[in-house]
Design a protein around this motif. Sequence first.
Motif, PDB file in Angstrom:
ATOM      1  N   MET A   1     -13.468   7.591   8.418  1.00 32.70           N
ATOM      2  CA  MET A   1     -12.538   6.738   7.689  1.00 32.70           C
ATOM      3  C   MET A   1     -11.544   7.616   6.932  1.00 32.70           C
ATOM      4  O   MET A   1     -11.924   8.488   6.179  1.00 32.70           O
ATOM      5  N   VAL A   2     -10.272   7.381   7.149  1.00 33.95           N
ATOM      6  CA  VAL A   2      -9.230   8.085   6.412  1.00 33.95           C
ATOM      7  C   VAL A   2      -8.909   7.274   5.159  1.00 33.95           C
ATOM      8  O   VAL A   2      -8.603   6.087   5.242  1.00 33.95           O
ATOM      9  N   GLU A   3      -9.028   7.921   4.017  1.00 38.01           N
ATOM     10  CA  GLU A   3      -8.751   7.237   2.753  1.00 38.01           C
ATOM     11  C   GLU A   3      -7.321   7.510   2.324  1.00 38.01           C
ATOM     12  O   GLU A   3      -6.821   8.616   2.486  1.00 38.01           O
ATOM     13  N   HIS A   4      -6.679   6.494   1.792  1.00 36.93           N
ATOM     14  CA  HIS A   4      -5.312   6.617   1.305  1.00 36.93           C
ATOM     15  C   HIS A   4      -5.287   6.436  -0.213  1.00 36.93           C
ATOM     16  O   HIS A   4      -6.097   5.701  -0.771  1.00 36.93           O
ATOM     17  N   PHE A   5      -4.354   7.107  -0.853  1.00 38.35           N
ATOM     18  CA  PHE A   5      -4.118   6.969  -2.286  1.00 38.35           C
ATOM     19  C   PHE A   5      -2.752   6.315  -2.432  1.00 38.35           C
ATOM     20  O   PHE A   5      -1.747   6.868  -1.980  1.00 38.35           O
ATOM     21  N   VAL A   6      -2.714   5.135  -3.035  1.00 37.07           N
ATOM     22  CA  VAL A   6      -1.513   4.299  -2.999  1.00 37.07           C
ATOM     23  C   VAL A   6      -1.109   3.858  -4.404  1.00 37.07           C
ATOM     24  O   VAL A   6      -1.931   3.373  -5.175  1.00 37.07           O
ATOM     25  N   TRP A   7       0.170   4.016  -4.713  1.00 37.53           N
ATOM     26  CA  TRP A   7       0.749   3.547  -5.966  1.00 37.53           C
ATOM     27  C   TRP A   7       1.636   2.356  -5.609  1.00 37.53           C
ATOM     28  O   TRP A   7       2.516   2.463  -4.749  1.00 37.53           O
ATOM     29  N   VAL A   8       1.390   1.212  -6.246  1.00 40.65           N
ATOM     30  CA  VAL A   8       2.156  -0.005  -5.987  1.00 40.65           C
ATOM     31  C   VAL A   8       2.826  -0.435  -7.286  1.00 40.65           C
ATOM     32  O   VAL A   8       2.172  -0.546  -8.323  1.00 40.65           O
ATOM     33  N   THR A   9       4.127  -0.658  -7.216  1.00 38.11           N
ATOM     34  CA  THR A   9       4.881  -1.121  -8.370  1.00 38.11           C
ATOM     35  C   THR A   9       5.691  -2.350  -7.970  1.00 38.11           C
ATOM     36  O   THR A   9       6.381  -2.327  -6.956  1.00 38.11           O
ATOM     37  N   THR A  10       5.586  -3.409  -8.761  1.00 35.74           N
ATOM     38  CA  THR A  10       6.388  -4.609  -8.533  1.00 35.74           C
ATOM     39  C   THR A  10       7.258  -4.825  -9.761  1.00 35.74           C
ATOM     40  O   THR A  10       6.762  -4.822 -10.890  1.00 35.74           O
ATOM     41  N   ARG A  11       8.548  -4.981  -9.507  1.00 38.14           N
ATOM     42  CA  ARG A  11       9.498  -5.194 -10.602  1.00 38.14           C
ATOM     43  C   ARG A  11      10.310  -6.457 -10.351  1.00 38.14           C
ATOM     44  O   ARG A  11      10.764  -6.696  -9.244  1.00 38.14           O
ATOM     45  N   ARG A  12      10.460  -7.239 -11.392  1.00 41.48           N
ATOM     46  CA  ARG A  12      11.405  -8.364 -11.371  1.00 41.48           C
ATOM     47  C   ARG A  12      12.671  -7.823 -12.001  1.00 41.48           C
ATOM     48  O   ARG A  12      12.631  -7.193 -13.060  1.00 41.48           O
ATOM     49  N   ILE A  13      13.801  -8.018 -11.307  1.00 36.34           N
ATOM     50  CA  ILE A  13      15.065  -7.485 -11.809  1.00 36.34           C
ATOM     51  C   ILE A  13      16.043  -8.612 -12.122  1.00 36.34           C
ATOM     52  O   ILE A  13      15.835  -9.756 -11.713  1.00 36.34           O
TER      53      ILE A  13
END
Length: 98
Positions: free
Chosen positions: A1-13
């Motif tokens: 299994m390949v593990e991923h490191f993920v940063w998620v940002t949601t912005r209302r503009i």
Amino acid sequence: MVEHFVWVTTRRIRPGALEAFERAWRPDQYPQALRRAYAYWSEDGQEITGVSFWDTKEACDSWRASAVETQRREAMAPYVVEEQEGFYRGRELGVGPA
């Protein structure tokens, strides 16, 4: 299994600010530990979700604390109404026939 490191940002503009926001959003330089980055926006152009894949959580944290990222966030600030972010670990799901 390949593990991923993920940063998620949601912005209302702010309404009508998508083009200006996108110019401010792009960094002047990209970190070496960043593997992939995606941007998704709502039909009305008022919500943007960014998804970035990193070598490690520490590499992402280092980038987030950098002067370049601080400047980028300051440039985006006039257009942002609300922001949510999180860091995740996960893997790709196999879909469809193998």
